[in-house]
Scaffold this active site. Structure first.
Site, mmCIF file in Angstrom:
data_model
loop_
_atom_site.group_PDB
_atom_site.id
_atom_site.type_symbol
_atom_site.label_atom_id
_atom_site.label_comp_id
_atom_site.label_asym_id
_atom_site.label_seq_id
_atom_site.Cartn_x
_atom_site.Cartn_y
_atom_site.Cartn_z
ATOM 1 N N GLU A 96 0.858 -1.116 0.121
ATOM 2 C CA GLU A 96 -0.028 0.115 0.009
ATOM 3 C C GLU A 96 0.912 1.146 -0.058
ATOM 4 O OE1 GLU A 96 -2.414 1.550 -0.702
ATOM 5 O OE2 GLU A 96 -4.027 1.371 0.736
ATOM 6 N N ASP A 100 -3.347 5.526 6.596
ATOM 7 C CA ASP A 100 -3.796 6.938 6.934
ATOM 8 C C ASP A 100 -4.462 6.525 8.244
ATOM 9 O OD1 ASP A 100 -4.187 9.660 7.077
ATOM 10 O OD2 ASP A 100 -5.524 9.712 5.448
ATOM 11 N N LYS A 128 1.017 7.658 8.190
ATOM 12 C CA LYS A 128 0.620 8.866 8.946
ATOM 13 C C LYS A 128 0.079 8.443 10.216
ATOM 14 C CE LYS A 128 -0.820 11.534 4.977
ATOM 15 N NZ LYS A 128 -2.152 12.158 4.572
HETATM 16 P P1 IMP Z 1 -6.918 5.254 4.895
HETATM 17 O O1 IMP Z 1 -8.147 4.313 4.728
HETATM 18 O O2 IMP Z 1 -7.472 6.555 5.652
HETATM 19 O O3 IMP Z 1 -6.013 4.482 5.573
HETATM 20 O O4 IMP Z 1 -6.668 5.768 3.442
HETATM 21 C C1 IMP Z 1 -5.564 5.294 2.935
HETATM 22 C C2 IMP Z 1 -5.554 5.824 1.422
HETATM 23 O O5 IMP Z 1 -5.824 7.171 1.323
HETATM 24 C C3 IMP Z 1 -4.333 5.758 0.941
HETATM 25 O O6 IMP Z 1 -3.819 4.570 0.501
HETATM 26 C C4 IMP Z 1 -3.979 6.524 -0.054
HETATM 27 O O7 IMP Z 1 -4.789 6.091 -1.319
HETATM 28 C C5 IMP Z 1 -5.157 7.926 0.436
HETATM 29 N N1 IMP Z 1 -4.331 8.840 0.948
HETATM 30 C C6 IMP Z 1 -4.152 9.139 2.318
HETATM 31 N N2 IMP Z 1 -3.346 10.029 2.671
HETATM 32 C C7 IMP Z 1 -2.996 10.596 1.275
HETATM 33 C C8 IMP Z 1 -1.921 11.494 0.775
HETATM 34 O O8 IMP Z 1 -1.469 12.262 1.557
HETATM 35 N N3 IMP Z 1 -1.791 11.575 -0.463
HETATM 36 C C9 IMP Z 1 -2.290 10.952 -1.383
HETATM 37 N N4 IMP Z 1 -3.305 9.766 -0.953
HETATM 38 C C10 IMP Z 1 -3.474 9.898 0.230
HETATM 39 MG MG MG Z 2 -4.155 3.940 -1.881
#
Ligand code: IMP
Ligand code: MG
Length: 171
Positions: A96, A100, A128
């Site tokens: 991945e 985030d 993050k």
């Molecule tokens: P989560 O479900 O919130 O963990 O989202 C993860 C996904 O959000 C990652 O796989 C990215 O595709 C997208 N994402 C999160 N932060 C960023 C960023 O800073 N830039 C681009 N895509 C992001």
């Molecule tokens: Mg992604």
């Protein structure tokens, strides 16, 4: 076009990705692995990482949508493309771009574990940590970053900037 600031240069990324590949090669020595990439953001990371993994490797890809065109998560995960092959009995490394909130990874982990893989690991280029809403960790992490929005090296803002060789911050 906003001014982008380099967070990790292509040289820094290359060195770290090579290290992750060596680590995975050691951890799974003598065993085959499936590199399961999350489209589209992880495509470039997977292609570089795979060339540092000295194991019998196959590729598969899944696609999900969490973000629309914005920099904010909708909180919803939708499966757009499932795996081509069953992950049963396989050593699966989910590749991945960014961990985030963890919503996407939790959803995918549950989905893959239902296949009964032999092993399941997460390789995330960026983490993050401060944004996490779900308790999930990567087994292999490239870099920890603060709560900034990044693009490049596969990552997008509204589908743009994926082809930038460096990882940059969007102000
Ligand atoms: P989560 O479900 O919130 O963990 O989202 C993860 C996904 O959000 C990652 O796989 C990215 O595709 C997208 N994402 C999160 N932060 C960023 C960023 O800073 N830039 C681009 N895509 C992001
Ligand atoms: Mg992604």
């Amino acid at each position: 076009m906003p001014e982008l600031k380099v967070l990790f240069s292509r040289e820094q990324i290359a060195a770290r990705v090579a290290e992750l590949g060596r680590q995975i090669s050691q951890d799974f020595a003598g065993e085959p692995v499936v590199l399961l990439g999350v489209l589209k953001g992880a495509a470039i990371f997977l292609s570089d990482l795979s060339r540092h993994i000295e194991l019998d490797s196959t590729f598969d890809f899944i696609a999900v949508s969490t973000y629309g065109d914005q920099t904010q998560s909708s909180g919803e995960v939708k499966l757009l493309k499932d795996v081509d092959q069953s992950m049963e009995g396989k050593n699966v490394i989910l590749v991945e771009d960014i961990l985030d909130t963890g919503l996407t990874m939790c959803y995918l982990k549950k989905m893959i574990l239902a296949h009964h893989p032999k092993a399941f690991r997460i390789a995330a280029l960026l983490d993050k940590k401060s944004r996490r809403l779900q308790p999930i960790q990567a087994d292999y992490t490239g870099f920890e970053i603060p709560d900034v929005f990044v693009v490049g090296y596969g990552m997008d803002h509204a589908e743009h900037y994926r082809n930038l060789p460096d990882i940059c911050v969007v102000p």
